[in-house]
Motif scaffolding. Structure first.
Motif, PDB file in Angstrom:
ATOM      1  N   ARG A 151      49.562  40.142  29.441  1.00 51.44           N
ATOM      2  CA  ARG A 151      48.660  41.045  28.697  1.00 51.44           C
ATOM      3  C   ARG A 151      47.371  40.324  28.316  1.00 51.44           C
ATOM      4  O   ARG A 151      46.282  40.897  28.405  1.00 51.44           O
ATOM      5  N   ILE A 152      47.499  39.093  27.853  1.00 51.88           N
ATOM      6  CA  ILE A 152      46.313  38.313  27.494  1.00 51.88           C
ATOM      7  C   ILE A 152      45.448  38.076  28.732  1.00 51.88           C
ATOM      8  O   ILE A 152      44.220  38.237  28.684  1.00 51.88           O
ATOM      9  N   ALA A 153      46.080  37.726  29.845  1.00 50.96           N
ATOM     10  CA  ALA A 153      45.336  37.514  31.093  1.00 50.96           C
ATOM     11  C   ALA A 153      44.643  38.800  31.532  1.00 50.96           C
ATOM     12  O   ALA A 153      43.492  38.771  31.985  1.00 50.96           O
ATOM     13  N   ALA A 154      45.327  39.930  31.384  1.00 51.93           N
ATOM     14  CA  ALA A 154      44.715  41.219  31.739  1.00 51.93           C
ATOM     15  C   ALA A 154      43.491  41.487  30.871  1.00 51.93           C
ATOM     16  O   ALA A 154      42.463  41.970  31.370  1.00 51.93           O
ATOM     17  N   ASN A 155      43.582  41.188  29.592  1.00 50.85           N
ATOM     18  CA  ASN A 155      42.437  41.395  28.700  1.00 50.85           C
ATOM     19  C   ASN A 155      41.268  40.487  29.063  1.00 50.85           C
ATOM     20  O   ASN A 155      40.104  40.892  28.975  1.00 50.85           O
ATOM     21  N   ILE A 156      41.570  39.260  29.469  1.00 50.82           N
ATOM     22  CA  ILE A 156      40.505  38.342  29.890  1.00 50.82           C
ATOM     23  C   ILE A 156      39.843  38.852  31.173  1.00 50.82           C
ATOM     24  O   ILE A 156      38.613  38.876  31.274  1.00 50.82           O
ATOM     25  N   VAL A 157      40.645  39.267  32.130  1.00 52.85           N
ATOM     26  CA  VAL A 157      40.098  39.808  33.388  1.00 52.85           C
ATOM     27  C   VAL A 157      39.267  41.055  33.096  1.00 52.85           C
ATOM     28  O   VAL A 157      38.185  41.238  33.660  1.00 52.85           O
ATOM     29  N   PHE A 158      39.754  41.914  32.187  1.00 45.22           N
ATOM     30  CA  PHE A 158      39.016  43.119  31.799  1.00 45.22           C
ATOM     31  C   PHE A 158      37.629  42.750  31.271  1.00 45.22           C
ATOM     32  O   PHE A 158      36.632  43.372  31.635  1.00 45.22           O
ATOM     33  N   GLY A 159      37.572  41.729  30.418  1.00 41.98           N
ATOM     34  CA  GLY A 159      36.289  41.298  29.872  1.00 41.98           C
ATOM     35  C   GLY A 159      35.336  40.817  30.943  1.00 41.98           C
ATOM     36  O   GLY A 159      34.153  41.181  30.958  1.00 41.98           O
ATOM     37  N   ILE A 179      41.554  45.336  40.614  1.00 39.80           N
ATOM     38  CA  ILE A 179      42.952  45.368  41.082  1.00 39.80           C
ATOM     39  C   ILE A 179      43.792  44.349  40.321  1.00 39.80           C
ATOM     40  O   ILE A 179      44.912  44.655  39.881  1.00 39.80           O
ATOM     41  N   LEU A 180      43.253  43.142  40.131  1.00 43.03           N
ATOM     42  CA  LEU A 180      43.969  42.113  39.380  1.00 43.03           C
ATOM     43  C   LEU A 180      44.243  42.560  37.953  1.00 43.03           C
ATOM     44  O   LEU A 180      45.337  42.334  37.421  1.00 43.03           O
ATOM     45  N   TYR A 181      43.261  43.216  37.338  1.00 45.10           N
ATOM     46  CA  TYR A 181      43.460  43.721  35.975  1.00 45.10           C
ATOM     47  C   TYR A 181      44.647  44.686  35.932  1.00 45.10           C
ATOM     48  O   TYR A 181      45.527  44.552  35.069  1.00 45.10           O
ATOM     49  N   PHE A 182      44.680  45.654  36.832  1.00 45.94           N
ATOM     50  CA  PHE A 182      45.759  46.640  36.809  1.00 45.94           C
ATOM     51  C   PHE A 182      47.118  46.014  37.114  1.00 45.94           C
ATOM     52  O   PHE A 182      48.120  46.387  36.507  1.00 45.94           O
ATOM     53  N   VAL A 183      47.151  45.052  38.028  1.00 48.44           N
ATOM     54  CA  VAL A 183      48.413  44.368  38.326  1.00 48.44           C
ATOM     55  C   VAL A 183      48.909  43.615  37.090  1.00 48.44           C
ATOM     56  O   VAL A 183      50.084  43.722  36.711  1.00 48.44           O
ATOM     57  N   ASN A 215      19.289  53.356  44.509  1.00 51.15           N
ATOM     58  CA  ASN A 215      19.305  52.627  45.772  1.00 51.15           C
ATOM     59  C   ASN A 215      19.471  51.136  45.566  1.00 51.15           C
ATOM     60  O   ASN A 215      19.906  50.432  46.462  1.00 51.15           O
ATOM     61  N   ALA A 216      19.115  50.635  44.382  1.00 53.25           N
ATOM     62  CA  ALA A 216      19.245  49.210  44.114  1.00 53.25           C
ATOM     63  C   ALA A 216      20.704  48.779  44.101  1.00 53.25           C
ATOM     64  O   ALA A 216      21.019  47.623  44.373  1.00 53.25           O
ATOM     65  N   LEU A 217      21.613  49.690  43.793  1.00 51.85           N
ATOM     66  CA  LEU A 217      23.035  49.349  43.794  1.00 51.85           C
ATOM     67  C   LEU A 217      23.533  49.053  45.195  1.00 51.85           C
ATOM     68  O   LEU A 217      24.490  48.292  45.369  1.00 51.85           O
ATOM     69  N   GLU A 218      22.898  49.633  46.189  1.00 55.83           N
ATOM     70  CA  GLU A 218      23.308  49.393  47.571  1.00 55.83           C
ATOM     71  C   GLU A 218      22.926  47.998  48.043  1.00 55.83           C
ATOM     72  O   GLU A 218      23.472  47.508  49.015  1.00 55.83           O
ATOM     73  N   SER A 219      22.010  47.347  47.330  1.00 58.90           N
ATOM     74  CA  SER A 219      21.571  46.015  47.730  1.00 58.90           C
ATOM     75  C   SER A 219      22.468  44.910  47.159  1.00 58.90           C
ATOM     76  O   SER A 219      22.233  43.737  47.436  1.00 58.90           O
ATOM     77  N   VAL A 220      23.469  45.270  46.398  1.00 60.91           N
ATOM     78  CA  VAL A 220      24.392  44.278  45.852  1.00 60.91           C
ATOM     79  C   VAL A 220      25.186  43.676  47.005  1.00 60.91           C
ATOM     80  O   VAL A 220      25.671  44.386  47.880  1.00 60.91           O
ATOM     81  N   SER A 221      25.310  42.362  46.992  1.00 60.96           N
ATOM     82  CA  SER A 221      25.976  41.694  48.105  1.00 60.96           C
ATOM     83  C   SER A 221      27.437  42.121  48.234  1.00 60.96           C
ATOM     84  O   SER A 221      28.078  42.505  47.263  1.00 60.96           O
ATOM     85  N   GLU A 222      27.932  42.000  49.439  1.00 61.69           N
ATOM     86  CA  GLU A 222      29.305  42.385  49.717  1.00 61.69           C
ATOM     87  C   GLU A 222      30.292  41.482  48.970  1.00 61.69           C
ATOM     88  O   GLU A 222      31.359  41.915  48.557  1.00 61.69           O
ATOM     89  N   THR A 223      29.921  40.248  48.770  1.00 54.23           N
ATOM     90  CA  THR A 223      30.778  39.310  48.037  1.00 54.23           C
ATOM     91  C   THR A 223      30.953  39.751  46.594  1.00 54.23           C
ATOM     92  O   THR A 223      32.066  39.715  46.060  1.00 54.23           O
ATOM     93  N   VAL A 224      29.869  40.187  45.979  1.00 49.41           N
ATOM     94  CA  VAL A 224      29.945  40.658  44.592  1.00 49.41           C
ATOM     95  C   VAL A 224      30.770  41.934  44.520  1.00 49.41           C
ATOM     96  O   VAL A 224      31.611  42.093  43.625  1.00 49.41           O
ATOM     97  N   GLN A 225      30.570  42.831  45.467  1.00 45.76           N
ATOM     98  CA  GLN A 225      31.353  44.070  45.488  1.00 45.76           C
ATOM     99  C   GLN A 225      32.842  43.775  45.641  1.00 45.76           C
ATOM    100  O   GLN A 225      33.672  44.361  44.950  1.00 45.76           O
ATOM    101  N   ARG A 226      33.180  42.862  46.524  1.00 45.84           N
ATOM    102  CA  ARG A 226      34.594  42.495  46.720  1.00 45.84           C
ATOM    103  C   ARG A 226      35.172  41.825  45.488  1.00 45.84           C
ATOM    104  O   ARG A 226      36.334  42.056  45.140  1.00 45.84           O
ATOM    105  N   PHE A 280      38.346  43.164  43.513  1.00 46.61           N
ATOM    106  CA  PHE A 280      39.474  42.265  43.302  1.00 46.61           C
ATOM    107  C   PHE A 280      39.796  42.147  41.810  1.00 46.61           C
ATOM    108  O   PHE A 280      40.962  42.160  41.413  1.00 46.61           O
ATOM    109  N   GLY A 281      38.758  42.030  40.974  1.00 49.63           N
ATOM    110  CA  GLY A 281      38.967  41.933  39.535  1.00 49.63           C
ATOM    111  C   GLY A 281      39.624  43.172  38.964  1.00 49.63           C
ATOM    112  O   GLY A 281      40.523  43.076  38.106  1.00 49.63           O
TER     113      GLY A 281
END
Length: 115
Positions: A38-46, A20-24, A2-13, A17-18
């Motif tokens: 590829r380097i940017a994707a790896n950074i976003v992945f991290g 989706i950006l990684y896959f793009v 239930n604690a996962l449901e308390s995560v703010s909507e901003t963090v979830q978004r 976004f991260g």
């Protein structure tokens, strides 16, 4: 869980976004053969692994529960990924992938045992 449901909507978004950006970036880097994408994707992945790991670890009731272990593995995987980008080391990159894979597996196990 239930604690996962308390995560703010901003963090979830931000996490969505991260991801989706990684896959793009990943797909663009592969199809265009662009090393910088590829380097940017790896950074976003991290950073995505660090963010998701932090959320899961903070939501865990016990640090060494499956949910807490999942968070720890994702945090370690995210840090290892960022180090691998800086050092261009395939071994550290493999460690990052394994840590993230184990983290995802522990998360699946935590959800499975909670329901």
């Amino acid at each position: 869980m239930n604690a996962l449901e308390s995560v703010s909507e901003t963090v979830q978004r931000a996490i969505v976004f991260g991801i989706i950006l990684y896959f793009v970036l990943f797909l663009y880097g592969e199809f265009a053969n662009d090393i910088y994408a590829r380097i940017a994707a790896n950074i976003v992945f991290g950073f995505v692994a660090l963010g998701v790991g932090g959320v899961l670890f903070s939501a865990a009731e016990k640090p060494f529960s499956p949910l807490g272990g999942s968070g720890i593995c994702l945090i370690v995987g995210g840090i290892a990924q960022l180090i691998a980008v800086v050092l261009v080391d395939i071994l550290i990159d493999a460690i990052a992938s394994i840590a993230v894979f184990v983290g995802i597996g522990l998360y699946v196990f935590a959800v499975w045992t909670d329901s």
